[in-house]
Design a protein around this motif. Structure first.
Motif, PDB file in Angstrom:
ATOM      1  N   LEU A  25       0.805  -1.220   0.000  1.00  0.00           N
ATOM      2  CA  LEU A  25       0.000   0.000   0.000  1.00  0.00           C
ATOM      3  C   LEU A  25       0.838   1.270   0.000  1.00  0.00           C
ATOM      4  O   LEU A  25       0.326   2.350  -0.279  1.00  0.00           O
ATOM      5  N   SER A  26       2.108   1.138   0.344  1.00  0.00           N
ATOM      6  CA  SER A  26       3.043   2.279   0.308  1.00  0.00           C
ATOM      7  C   SER A  26       2.496   3.533   0.988  1.00  0.00           C
ATOM      8  O   SER A  26       2.572   4.632   0.459  1.00  0.00           O
ATOM      9  N   ASP A  27       1.929   3.323   2.179  1.00  0.00           N
ATOM     10  CA  ASP A  27       1.512   4.473   2.999  1.00  0.00           C
ATOM     11  C   ASP A  27       0.423   5.322   2.319  1.00  0.00           C
ATOM     12  O   ASP A  27       0.446   6.552   2.404  1.00  0.00           O
ATOM     13  N   PHE A  28      -0.498   4.668   1.664  1.00  0.00           N
ATOM     14  CA  PHE A  28      -1.588   5.370   0.979  1.00  0.00           C
ATOM     15  C   PHE A  28      -2.921   4.990   1.588  1.00  0.00           C
ATOM     16  O   PHE A  28      -3.306   3.822   1.569  1.00  0.00           O
ATOM     17  N   LEU A  29      -3.644   5.956   2.129  1.00  0.00           N
ATOM     18  CA  LEU A  29      -5.011   5.764   2.628  1.00  0.00           C
ATOM     19  C   LEU A  29      -5.149   4.527   3.513  1.00  0.00           C
ATOM     20  O   LEU A  29      -6.115   3.773   3.391  1.00  0.00           O
TER      21      LEU A  29
END
Lengths: 339, 376
Positions: free
Chosen positions: B212-216
């Motif tokens: 998710l790479s720090d997204f939402l």
């Protein structure tokens, strides 16, 4: 016209479900059978090697399986180039099999994974923590060498008091529920707001590192590197939102759901994890195998490529090969960290 | 419109879209538009070209979303972690963003006609001043539109967003607008940058990465996650349909899980309210026992006062945020003109190096006479 579209939509979804069922049936009845033959052959060979060749004793099947598994675990631990430090086992199924989860935890221990978290979104494992612990201890006795067993395990239970860390502990197991996700962030936020209310700090003191230190609690357990998701729902269902920013997921792909999904209940066989995940790691541009609709998509858009099937259909009857393949896939992943 | 491509679906696409729409459709889709650089490597072009193609693909995807009646889209354009990239690449991305926001400001009439509301989520103070001003102008200019919503995450990470939400609540406590006991999951959601949007129903990540790479992270806890191996600039209408089909297959389970979560949230709020009321009654009552009727009345009254307090706090918070954008979008005397002149100069220099541009004028509103017809 709307009725026609609705009818076609229902037919489409019925076909997709049928496709899933057929693929699952094939996995259960064909691939598992051929896999079993291979396993028997390997077990026989490994047992002979382990016990000295030739052996004149007639060894029971269960003993042979255990010995072959122990030999296998030793070699696999050495063969994996990069191990995740922390693995999350995310169960998104309604039916929970404690033995299979215990197997997964013990395999993690055996290959040297330091932290294992077990999660389901209804909090079932958390409520039945002690039952899971017993099952894990039992599987540990079955599957691991005596020397490995002695040093292995610390089980963290939220229901009991904070345990003292075992000195020579190799693997820490945590059983989690949605309360450890958003609710724990809310509690940390309340704590910070209370300290602001009591003039112990100001709002400008609040930062990512401060919040992170509160959410880590005292055990200093690292973020999960890899999450293995078991079940047909393509979502984290509230699993540790703060901690999964860089976590690699073993999750359905869109194509998977068209071609080789999973059975929600009953005996879902596991296609070899190893080949699925090795495929997944190479598979950025690999076209998938059969499926009515997949081929349909390919025809309609020649330029598009689809991820090959790499699934964790269910934790029920999950095989060691499946587990190992997930780890091999993880070893192949490259994290760019924004760069 | 440069941000949303004009055009309609072809017959086959329209047919399939109508079939899809017979089932549950996501109302809000989030995209991690990954794969621009790998695409550039694959096509043997410059990285910047990859990013430009990526933007063009975004415009096309927004058109498909509108055709599919998906009226809210959130995209991950630039992460705070991306500042770690080479200065050249970061500068190139900032320049691309400036060009696109400038063009957006040129197309305000079109945006008004289509009712497009642009929101930019992230820590904008990390961006260059001139880009901040352009973003603020775009946000303010489209604020009142309400037909479709595009949320662009720029200088964003989810952890920063969550920490910022906690900071805002703590600020509310400092100002006497909130009690620390008012902090709840619902209030947290309302303090995030994305407070005006519902949670995404579907999150799509391209290029085959499965993280998710720090997204939402907060907002997508019960969203359908679809990871597709196609590189973003090669994304097609059928890839989008594939993802929507996936959402439709997951929809019943996700609904069920979300209902379970909401029930649990409601229980937690009730417990929290009860605990606060018990403490209040204990203090007021001086140890005397309170009957259940009085307790129930006190509980209802407390809940109502808490809700009113929270409503006022959120109103104040929204005013604070709007004021930030209003301030940033206002003219800054000489600084603004100097920044525009600098942008033109850079834009002229870039035109020769960037073959992806259509050759239309990239000049700003005041300098349109500079445009050359370098058509492809």
């Amino acid at each position: 016209m709307a009725l026609v579209y609705e009818f076609v939509w229902r037919v489409l979804h019925a076909l997709l479900q049928l496709q899933r069922t057929i693929i699952t049936w094939l996995r259960v009845h064909v691939w598992k059978w051929s896999g079993r033959l291979w396993k028997r052959a390997t077990a026989a060979l490994l047992v002979s090697l382990a016990l000295g060749f030739p052996s004149h004793k007639k060894i029971g099947t269960q003993t042979a399986k255990r010995v072959s598994r122990r030999v296998r675990l030793r070699t696999d631990e050495k063969a994996l180039e990069k191990l995740p430090l922390h693995v999350g086992l995310l169960i998104v199924e309604d039916d929970h099999q404690y033995t299979d989860i215990a197997n997964l935890v013990v395999w993690c221990m055996a290959v040297g994974i330091s932290y294992v978290s077990v999660y389901d979104n209804a909090g079932v494992f958390r409520r039945n923590n002690s039952r899971l612990m017993e099952e894990i201890m039992k599987q540990q006795r079955e599957l691991l060498d005596p020397e490995k067993r002695r040093t292995s395990l610390e089980l963290i239970s939220h229901s009991s008091e904070q345990q003292e860390p075992v000195l020579s502990c190799q693997t820490v197991v945590k059983v989690l529920s949605p309360d450890d996700g958003k609710l724990s962030i809310v509690r940390a936020a309340q704590q910070l707001c209370k300290s602001v209310e009591q003039k112990e700090r100001t709002s400008t003191d609040i930062s990512v590192p401060l919040l992170d230190s509160l959410l880590r609690e005292s055990k200093d357990i690292p973020d999960p590197d890899l999450v293995m998701k078991f079940g047909p729902v393509d979502s984290t269902l509230g699993f540790l939102p703060w901690h999964i920013r860089l976590t690699e997921f073993m999750i359905h792909s869109a194509v998977l759901s068209l071609t080789g999904g999973q059975e929600a209940g009953g005996k879902a066989c596991s296609r070899s994890f190893r080949s699925a995940l090795e495929q997944h790691s190479r598979s950025l541009l690999t076209v998938n195998s059969p499926g009515i609709l997949v081929n349909g998509f390919q025809c309609l858009n020649a330029g598009s490529v689809l991820v090959s099937s790499s699934s964790l259909p269910s934790h029920k009857d999950v095989s060691y090969e499946d587990f190992l393949s997930a780890l091999r896939h993880y070893a192949a992943c490259e994290q760019r960290l924004g760069k | 419109m440069s941000w949303i491509r004009e055009g309609e679906l072809n017959l086959l696409e329209r047919l399939f879209a109508n079939i899809l729409k017979a089932g549950p459709m996501p109302k809000h889709v989030a995209f991690i538009m990954d794969g621009n650089r790998r695409y550039a490597r694959k096509r043997h072009v410059e990285r910047q070209e990859g990013h430009t193609q990526g933007f063009d693909k975004l415009a096309e995807t927004l058109r498909w979303c509108l055709n599919l009646d998906i009226h809210e889209v959130t995209v991950y354009a630039f992460s705070i972690e991306n500042f770690k990239r080479s200065q050249e690449e970061v500068d190139g991305l900032m320049q691309l963003a400036k060009e696109k926001f400038l063009r957006l400001l040129d197309e305000q009439e079109n945006l008004r006609k289509h009712g497009v509301c642009i929101r930019v989520l992230g820590d904008l103070t990390l961006l260059p001043d001139d880009l901040q001003r352009l973003i603020a102008k775009s946000v303010v200019a489209t604020r009142a539109h309400n037909k479709c919503f595009l949320n662009v995450c720029f200088a964003y990470t989810s952890r920063h967003e969550i920490a910022n939400a906690v900071k805002e609540m703590a600020w509310g406590v400092e100002q006497g607008l909130l009690h620390s006991s008012d902090v709840s999951e619902a209030l947290m959601s309302q303090c995030l940058y994305s407070s005006r949007s519902p949670n995404p129903d579907l999150l799509i990540r391209t290029s085959g990465e499965v993280r998710l790479s720090d997204f939402l992270l907060w907002q997508t806890s019960h969203s359908c996650l679809v990871f597709q191996s196609v590189l973003w600039p090669e994304y097609s209408f059928w890839n989008l349909c594939e993802a929507i089909l996936q959402y439709q297959l997951n929809h019943p389970s996700l609904q069920k899980a979300w209902e379970l979560h909401r029930e649990s949230q409601a229980m937690q709020q009730l417990e929290a309210d009860r605990s606060c009321v018990a403490e209040l009654l204990h203090h007021r009552g001086n140890g005397k026992p309170v009957d259940s009727q009085a307790r129930q009345t006190a509980l209802l009254r407390y809940a109502a006062s808490r809700e009113e307090r929270v409503r006022r706090f959120l109103c104040t918070l929204q005013q604070k945020r709007d004021a930030f954008f209003d301030h940033m979008s206002g003219p800054t005397l000489d600084g603004d003109k100097a920044a525009k002149a600098k942008e033109e100069k850079t834009a002229k220099g870039k035109k020769g190096a960037n073959p992806a541009e259509n050759g239309e004028a990239k000049a700003d509103q005041a300098q349109k006479v500079e445009a050359t017809a370098d058509a492809k």
